[in-house]
Design an enzyme around this catalytic site. Structure first.
Site, PDB file in Angstrom:
ATOM      1  N   PRO A 191       0.811  -1.215   0.000  1.00 58.33           N
ATOM      2  CA  PRO A 191       0.000   0.000   0.000  1.00 58.33           C
ATOM      3  C   PRO A 191       0.848   1.270   0.000  1.00 58.33           C
ATOM      4  CG  PRO A 191       0.143  -0.852   2.221  1.00 58.33           C
ATOM      5  CD  PRO A 191       0.912  -1.818   1.352  1.00 58.33           C
ATOM      6  N   GLU A 192       2.072   1.176  -0.519  1.00 59.11           N
ATOM      7  CA  GLU A 192       3.029   2.271  -0.399  1.00 59.11           C
ATOM      8  C   GLU A 192       2.517   3.585  -0.986  1.00 59.11           C
ATOM      9  OE1 GLU A 192       6.165   0.673   1.333  1.00 59.11           O
ATOM     10  OE2 GLU A 192       4.157  -0.176   1.443  1.00 59.11           O
ATOM     11  N   LEU A 193       1.938   3.539  -2.170  1.00 60.06           N
ATOM     12  CA  LEU A 193       1.499   4.781  -2.810  1.00 60.06           C
ATOM     13  C   LEU A 193       0.390   5.469  -2.027  1.00 60.06           C
ATOM     14  CD1 LEU A 193       1.512   3.949  -6.632  1.00 60.06           C
ATOM     15  CD2 LEU A 193       3.275   5.043  -5.249  1.00 60.06           C
TER      16      LEU A 193
ATOM     17  N   ARG B 139       2.463   0.865   6.397  1.00 59.89           N
ATOM     18  CA  ARG B 139       2.989   1.721   5.331  1.00 59.89           C
ATOM     19  C   ARG B 139       2.651   1.107   4.014  1.00 59.89           C
ATOM     20  NH1 ARG B 139       9.438   2.826   4.911  1.00 59.89           N
ATOM     21  NH2 ARG B 139       9.472   4.100   3.068  1.00 59.89           N
TER      22      ARG B 139
END
Length: 258
Positions: free
Chosen positions: A130-132, A258
């Site tokens: 789910p970084e973006l 994150r």
């Protein structure tokens, strides 16, 4: 709470991560995990390491609240270095590492599982970056070890997850079992590995790492450079603030993935 190491049977070390409520690790936690895996691999009596986690999920990445509390970049630098050290410790461990994954395996969890030698997963496990959505970049290096290139890109851009069953179909998960059987299955695989000659196992691990087409440490650190750029330009903080004030994701007790 923290990182613990036990010896459930001859030749096997079990490294367990426990940072409730969702196993989102602070800076110190990543370094402690790296130290535990390295120590287990250096023990001449150990022939396989099992990496597991207590609670409802394997790993939810970094503790975003820790980043938000820091007015500067010290926490960001710390967690980026800590993640890199933990991921590398798993990959470079002198003996094979089996990851036992249940529930959520997100962000930093992909770095750990993707660098393991084998993965056993519970049938409730989901994997994703789910970084973006969190104002970050990174661990595409490790997701690319789990799924084909085009699927990796689609998952990365959309922040969507894949199931343990889907990864099993791609050949990157060894077995998918009910959650209650996860640790036994992972220890069973570790037992089979640990039955081999310890010296040959260490040579085999070094040989397999040596023929990898991608230098995972350098590749991940290259990715992290863009995380710094996102922070320096302000876009990372803007996205993280949106997440913290109402974005989707795991939330409980002030720790978020994150």
């Amino acid at each position: 709470m923290g990182v613990s190491t036990t010896g459930p049977e001859n030749g096997v070390r079990l490294v367990t991560v426990d940072f409730p409520p969702v196993n989102a690790l602070p800076v110190r936690g990543w370094y402690d995990l790296a130290d535990a895996v390295r120590a287990a691999g250096r023990d001449p009596d150990v022939r396989c390491v099992v990496l597991a986690a207590a609670g409802r999920g394997f790993n939810a990445g970094v503790d975003i609240k820790e980043l938000q509390r820091d007015p500067g970049h010290q926490a960001l630098v710390g967690v980026n270095r800590g993640c890199a050290e933990a991921f590398w410790a798993v990959y470079a461990c002198e003996v094979p590492v089996v990851a036992a994954v249940q529930g959520h395996c997100l962000g930093g969890g992909i770095g750990l599982a993707g660098n393991a030698d084998a993965i056993v997963a519970a049938d409730d496990a989901v994997f994703g970056l789910p970084e973006l959505d969190r104002g970050a970049l990174g661990a595409a290096t490790h997701l690319a070890r789990l799924v084909p290139q085009h699927l990796m890109r689609a998952l990365y851009y959309t922040c969507r997850t894949v199931t343990a069953a889907e990864l099993h179909a791609h050949g990157s998960v060894w077995r998918v079992v009910p959650p209650g059987d996860l640790l036994d299955e992972a220890l069973g695989l570790a037992r089979d590995i640990a039955a081999k000659d310890g010296t040959l196992l260490r040579l085999a691990k070094a040989a397999l790492n040596g023929i990898d087409p991608v230098d995972v440490r350098r590749s991940y650190r290259f990715e992290q450079g863009f995380t710094f750029e996102a922070n320096l330009t302000g876009v990372a903080g803007r996205v993280r603030d949106t997440f913290g004030s109402g974005g989707s994701g795991l939330r409980s007790g002030g720790r978020e993935e994150r």
